[in-house]
Write a protein that holds these residues in place. Structure first.
Motif, PDB file in Angstrom:
ATOM      1  N   ARG A   8       0.829  -1.208   0.000  1.00 56.21           N
ATOM      2  CA  ARG A   8       0.000   0.000   0.000  1.00 56.21           C
ATOM      3  C   ARG A   8       0.864   1.258   0.000  1.00 56.21           C
ATOM      4  N   THR A   9       1.948   1.252   0.755  1.00 55.39           N
ATOM      5  CA  THR A   9       2.844   2.415   0.789  1.00 55.39           C
ATOM      6  C   THR A   9       3.486   2.657  -0.574  1.00 55.39           C
ATOM      7  N   SER A  10       3.859   1.553  -1.260  1.00 58.42           N
ATOM      8  CA  SER A  10       4.484   1.690  -2.577  1.00 58.42           C
ATOM      9  C   SER A  10       3.506   2.295  -3.585  1.00 58.42           C
ATOM     10  N   VAL A  11       2.235   1.838  -3.554  1.00 55.94           N
ATOM     11  CA  VAL A  11       1.252   2.374  -4.484  1.00 55.94           C
ATOM     12  C   VAL A  11       0.982   3.848  -4.185  1.00 55.94           C
ATOM     13  N   ASP A  17       3.922  10.525  -7.023  1.00 54.24           N
ATOM     14  CA  ASP A  17       4.901  10.899  -8.031  1.00 54.24           C
ATOM     15  C   ASP A  17       4.299  10.979  -9.423  1.00 54.24           C
ATOM     16  N   GLY A  18       3.013  10.701  -9.570  1.00 57.87           N
ATOM     17  CA  GLY A  18       2.356  10.800 -10.868  1.00 57.87           C
ATOM     18  C   GLY A  18       2.535   9.593 -11.749  1.00 57.87           C
ATOM     19  N   ILE A  19       3.104   8.504 -11.223  1.00 59.83           N
ATOM     20  CA  ILE A  19       3.276   7.299 -12.042  1.00 59.83           C
ATOM     21  C   ILE A  19       1.922   6.627 -12.271  1.00 59.83           C
ATOM     22  N   LEU A  20       1.078   6.611 -11.250  1.00 53.01           N
ATOM     23  CA  LEU A  20      -0.257   6.041 -11.330  1.00 53.01           C
ATOM     24  C   LEU A  20      -1.281   7.099 -11.017  1.00 53.01           C
ATOM     25  N   THR A  21      -2.458   6.957 -11.568  1.00 53.17           N
ATOM     26  CA  THR A  21      -3.563   7.832 -11.193  1.00 53.17           C
ATOM     27  C   THR A  21      -4.232   7.281  -9.943  1.00 53.17           C
ATOM     28  N   ALA A  22      -5.082   8.094  -9.315  1.00 56.73           N
ATOM     29  CA  ALA A  22      -5.777   7.649  -8.119  1.00 56.73           C
ATOM     30  C   ALA A  22      -6.684   6.461  -8.411  1.00 56.73           C
ATOM     31  N   GLY A  23      -7.336   6.472  -9.578  1.00 53.89           N
ATOM     32  CA  GLY A  23      -8.196   5.344  -9.925  1.00 53.89           C
ATOM     33  C   GLY A  23      -7.398   4.063 -10.118  1.00 53.89           C
ATOM     34  N   GLN A  24      -6.241   4.167 -10.780  1.00 53.53           N
ATOM     35  CA  GLN A  24      -5.412   2.988 -10.972  1.00 53.53           C
ATOM     36  C   GLN A  24      -4.875   2.450  -9.646  1.00 53.53           C
ATOM     37  N   GLY A  25      -4.507   3.386  -8.732  1.00 55.66           N
ATOM     38  CA  GLY A  25      -4.018   2.956  -7.419  1.00 55.66           C
ATOM     39  C   GLY A  25      -5.096   2.234  -6.619  1.00 55.66           C
ATOM     40  N   ALA A  26      -6.319   2.772  -6.649  1.00 56.80           N
ATOM     41  CA  ALA A  26      -7.419   2.120  -5.932  1.00 56.80           C
ATOM     42  C   ALA A  26      -7.708   0.739  -6.520  1.00 56.80           C
ATOM     43  N   GLU A  27      -7.667   0.626  -7.859  1.00 54.33           N
ATOM     44  CA  GLU A  27      -7.939  -0.662  -8.495  1.00 54.33           C
ATOM     45  C   GLU A  27      -6.851  -1.674  -8.167  1.00 54.33           C
ATOM     46  N   GLN A  28      -5.581  -1.211  -8.105  1.00 57.44           N
ATOM     47  CA  GLN A  28      -4.486  -2.132  -7.807  1.00 57.44           C
ATOM     48  C   GLN A  28      -4.538  -2.633  -6.366  1.00 57.44           C
ATOM     49  N   LEU A  29      -4.994  -1.789  -5.442  1.00 56.55           N
ATOM     50  CA  LEU A  29      -5.105  -2.203  -4.039  1.00 56.55           C
ATOM     51  C   LEU A  29      -6.434  -2.874  -3.737  1.00 56.55           C
TER      52      LEU A  29
END
Length: 456
Positions: A8-11, A17-29
């Motif tokens: 979770r900390t890595s995501v 840093d802008g590598i992932l969007t908030a939606g992508q981060g939520a989907e990955q977690l």
């Protein structure tokens, strides 16, 4: 931190840093967008501590007070409870009226481990190895019985289903309903099996008494030292004569295949007989023989590793009824008679060849109820001896009336104690009074036994 918290900390860092969007981060977690926003704001405010649970490092809300724990551990260290386990000790301490509260066994167990009052013991699981099937048909026959309400409410009570399965092919070879699981029923089944298929290499059974070979201690008197006597069942002795092995399993899991087959029978067989309305043992055995055995083999039988039949033919002189019969031994008397079933049996002169007094005659009680007498391997035709009548007193015709022999007298009745007569002092209510000399002697002895008074 746990692996889940590290991910979770890595995501969260990649989203910052802008590598992932908030939606992508939520989907990955695997979180909802709303939950991910709350987690992101908390992480920006508190740092990596936000991804950890808020109660980490804090005592539980259900934690017992310190005074309660101290009171329990003080009692647990008492020598009176030195050999008490956590479960029994928790029951005793919770039942005491002065206890500050109840304590559960798992909690007490952890407390005692922390204080060194109890050593955690791990139970090692018993290792079991899967046994491969035998290679050929007839190498091993699994033989077992199951007591169950096979006829449901159509017949009151439980009945026993005896079955024999081939280990290599899982074929059902014999099946029979019997009222009770005893030696006679199992002997009848194995006789029919041997006549139909021949001799297998071995049978695989449980440790029931009618299969067993065990030792028991016997002694003539309680003061004598007990000695071991080896006992073999009728089935084991008969199979040994036929050179057929008998293997007895040490646990139900060892013969798990036939145990699982009984589970299938208790589901399918009961329902099939319910549909057909079978409600007697005769109809049930007819259904097993004509329908169910073929159905089972078509549905559940498998191909063996080797296509050969390991059964052997029965010896030409093998008499199965005699081998599986119950046997007794009787000694020959001087008048060439033996006694069996409270009856004397005479050995005829033409059959008494090589027989002498004190020789042993074997009495065979077969499954059909017939009785046969055997000397060695030769069968004898014995004749019952008529009871001899003794001559009694003469009757009106002048002839002596015959009377039967006296039966052996039973135990004598206990004699009745004499009753006191009407003039006895006990009935008059008088009391026997000791003489003055006896009273004086008693008082002097009593005074001599008193301790001497101590001086001031």
């Amino acid at each position: 931190m746990s692996q889940r918290e590290i991910e979770r900390t890595s995501v969260l860092r990649q989203v910052r840093d802008g590598i992932l969007t908030a939606g992508q981060g939520a989907e990955q977690l695997g979180l909802s967008a709303r939950h991910f926003r709350r987690l992101r704001r908390a992480w920006e405010r508190e740092g990596d501590r936000a991804v950890a649970h808020g109660l980490r490092g804090r005592p539980s809300n259900h934690r017992k007070p310190a005074k309660h724990r101290a009171w329990v551990l003080e009692r647990a260290g008492d020598p009176l409870y030195s050999d008490f386990g956590p479960t029994l000790l928790a029951e005793h301490l919770s039942a005491r009226p002065e206890a500050p509260g109840a304590v559960k066994a798992p909690t007490l167990r952890l407390w005692m481990i922390d204080e060194g009052l109890w050593e955690a013991k791990r139970r090692k699981a018993r290792h079991r190895k899967a046994r491969p099937r035998r290679a050929a048909f007839g190498e091993l026959i699994q033989w077992d019985s199951s007591e169950h309400e096979w006829f449901e409410k159509r017949m009151s009570g439980k009945f026993v289903l005896i079955k024999m399965h081939d280990d290599a092919t899982n074929r059902l070879l014999m099946a029979r309903f019997v009222p009770r699981d005893n030696g006679a029923a199992n002997r009848g089944v194995v006789i029919d099996y041997l006549r139909r298929y021949g001799r297998p290499v071995a049978f695989y059974t449980d440790k029931a008494g009618h299969f067993g070979q065990w030792t028991r201690s016997v002694s003539k008197t309680p003061l004598q030292e007990r000695e071991a006597k080896r006992t073999e069942s009728i089935i084991r002795q008969a199979l040994a004569e036929l050179n057929v092995g008998l293997i007895q399993a040490h646990s139900p899991q060892a013969k798990g295949r036939i145990e699982r087959n009984f589970g299938t029978d208790q589901d399918r067989l009961i329902k099939e007989m319910r549909v057909l309305g079978i409600s007697t043992l005769e109809d049930g055995n007819r259904y097993l023989e004509e329908v169910y055995v073929d159905y089972w083999n078509d549905r559940f039988a498998v191909e063996p590793a080797k296509a050969r039949n390991a059964h052997r033919k029965l010896p030409k002189r093998a008499d199965l009824e005699a081998l599986f019969s119950e046997t007794l031994t009787r000694s020959v008397n001087n008048d060439f008679t033996i006694r069996y079933d409270n009856q004397r049996w005479q050995i005829p002169r033409d059959q008494a060849r090589d027989i002498r007094p004190r020789h042993k005659i074997t009495v065979e009680i077969r499954l059909d109820g017939s009785v046969h007498f055997r000397f060695g391997r030769r069968y004898l035709q014995l004749e019952p001896v008529q009871q001899v009548l003794k001559a009694g007193p003469r009757n009106d015709t002048g002839l002596k009336a015959a009377k039967p022999l006296k039966q052996k007298a039973g135990p004598k009745p206990r004699p009745t104690p004499p009753r006191p007569g009407p003039d006895h002092p006990w009935r008059k209510g008088t009391r026997l009074i000791a003489s003055p000399r006896a009273i004086a002697r008693y008082r002097s002895k009593r005074a001599a036994m008193q301790p001497a008074p101590s001086s001031p």
